[in-house]
Design an enzyme around this catalytic site. Structure first.
Site, mmCIF file in Angstrom:
data_model
loop_
_atom_site.group_PDB
_atom_site.id
_atom_site.type_symbol
_atom_site.label_atom_id
_atom_site.label_comp_id
_atom_site.label_asym_id
_atom_site.label_seq_id
_atom_site.Cartn_x
_atom_site.Cartn_y
_atom_site.Cartn_z
ATOM 1 N N TYR A 97 0.954 -1.130 0.076
ATOM 2 C CA TYR A 97 -0.021 0.072 0.136
ATOM 3 C C TYR A 97 0.847 1.257 0.174
ATOM 4 O O TYR A 97 0.222 2.377 -0.278
ATOM 5 C CB TYR A 97 -0.959 0.015 1.154
ATOM 6 C CG TYR A 97 -1.845 -1.227 1.272
ATOM 7 C CD1 TYR A 97 -2.013 -2.003 0.343
ATOM 8 C CD2 TYR A 97 -2.362 -1.379 2.420
ATOM 9 C CE1 TYR A 97 -2.651 -2.981 0.871
ATOM 10 C CE2 TYR A 97 -3.326 -2.517 2.765
ATOM 11 C CZ TYR A 97 -3.308 -3.580 1.825
ATOM 12 O OH TYR A 97 -4.303 -4.600 1.845
ATOM 13 N N HIS A 130 0.900 -11.827 2.093
ATOM 14 C CA HIS A 130 -0.155 -11.156 1.606
ATOM 15 C C HIS A 130 -0.907 -12.209 0.722
ATOM 16 O O HIS A 130 -2.144 -12.350 0.481
ATOM 17 C CB HIS A 130 0.410 -10.167 0.714
ATOM 18 C CG HIS A 130 -0.420 -8.961 0.550
ATOM 19 N ND1 HIS A 130 -0.238 -7.769 0.825
ATOM 20 C CD2 HIS A 130 -1.851 -8.911 0.324
ATOM 21 C CE1 HIS A 130 -1.469 -6.843 0.507
ATOM 22 N NE2 HIS A 130 -2.084 -7.471 0.239
#
Ligand code: NAD
Length: 276
Positions: A54, A112
């Site tokens: 991010y 992730h």
């Protein structure tokens, strides 16, 4: 038991994790993420979900410092990205995330995505970080049952959390039931299906019945299913709205009506077939 904004669920290693929080995917580093996280913390949010992908870990860390709230009262999640997977590179990626966040420890560190041929080595690195006390808990994201089973076949230390795409059109019942059986907490990403299902007649009519918005109905449904939620918004009024879900309870009939909306529909990538 009555749920509250700062209520927690207990992970299988005894660590308490808030079951409600803020996700900051696509929130820009700098003022936008700093202001969003500070507003959320002010409103009483205590869980912040970021990831190295991010590119806003610095801003998240800055907001935590500027909030004046003691560090131990805030639960911070970050994730190791696909390119960094493998044992040594995960350890390096963790150091980078920690430095960007400018924190002493991360509460929950996740893989992730289950990158084939790498995620077992990545998990080994996470176990190492956990044993060294650098993280309070370790978990995974986008893992299917067979990925979880593979970890369990190779390690004593199993994930505390599996963060997956989960919303009324993708209710993940089989995966949730497997996770429950193994004391792995399920956390929903895109809990609101990114706003795509607010016009659904069932959700609209339940909203009218309870005097709540479709977003609030969906978030309440997650919590009553014992799922951790991290809705994302950068707008103060929506941050407030999403947190205002602790003064009503869906009946079991209404829960069943939302459960029945499932279409096994993914808006995001399929964990068994992804490429980034
Ligand atoms: P989400 O379901 O939380 O939807 C966010 C969007 O819904 C907002 O951008 C806004 O457009 C809308 N919205 C939010 N609140 C609203 C409201 N009250 N009224 C009207 N519209 C509203 O989607 P998300 O951002 O994809 O998921 C939440 C978090 O999950 C992310 O920020 C991130 O932290 C995490 N995530 C993780 C993964 C992963 O692979 N692990 C993938 C995607 C997201």
């Amino acid at each position: 038991m009555k749920k509250t904004l700062q209520g927690t669920t207990v992970l299988h290693n005894g660590v308490k994790m808030p079951y409600f929080g803020l996700g900051v995917y696509k929130v820009e580093n700098g003022d936008q993420v700093v202001n969003t996280v500070k507003t959320a913390l002010d409103l009483g949010y205590r869980l912040i979900d970021t990831a190295s992908l991010y590119e806003n870990e610095e801003g998240v860390g800055q907001a935590i410092k500027e909030s004046g709230i003691p560090r131990e009262e805030i639960f911070v999640t970050s994730k190791v990205w696909n390119d960094d997977q493998g044992y040594d590179s995960t350890l390096r990626a963790f150091e980078k995330s920690l430095k960007k966040l400018d924190l002493e420890y991360i509460d929950l560190y996740l893989i992730h995505w289950a990158v084939k041929e790498k995620y077992l080595d990545t998990w080994k690195a996470l176990v190492q970080l956990y044993k060294e006390g650098r993280v309070r808990a370790i978990g995974v994201s986008n893992f299917q049952i067979h990925h979880l089973q593979d970890i369990m076949d190779h390690f004593d230390e199993i994930p505390t959390v599996n963060q997956v795409e989960l919303h009324p059109l993708l209710s993940q019942e089989e995966l949730r039931s497997f996770c429950n059986q193994h004391q792995i907490k399920v956390e929903a990403w895109s809990p609101l299906a990114r706003g795509r299902i607010f016009d659904h007649p069932t959700l609209k009519s339940l909203g009218e019945k309870y005097g709540k918005s479709p977003a609030q109905i969906i978030l309440r449904w997650h919590l009553q299913n014992d799922v951790i939620v991290i809705p994302k918004s950068v707008h103060p009024e929506r941050l407030k709205e999403n947190a205002d879900i602790f003064d009503f309870e869906l009946t079991s009939e209404d829960m069943a009506a939302i459960n029945a909306l499932n279409e096994n529909k993914r808006f995001g990538k399929d964990p068994d077939n992804f490429q980034f």
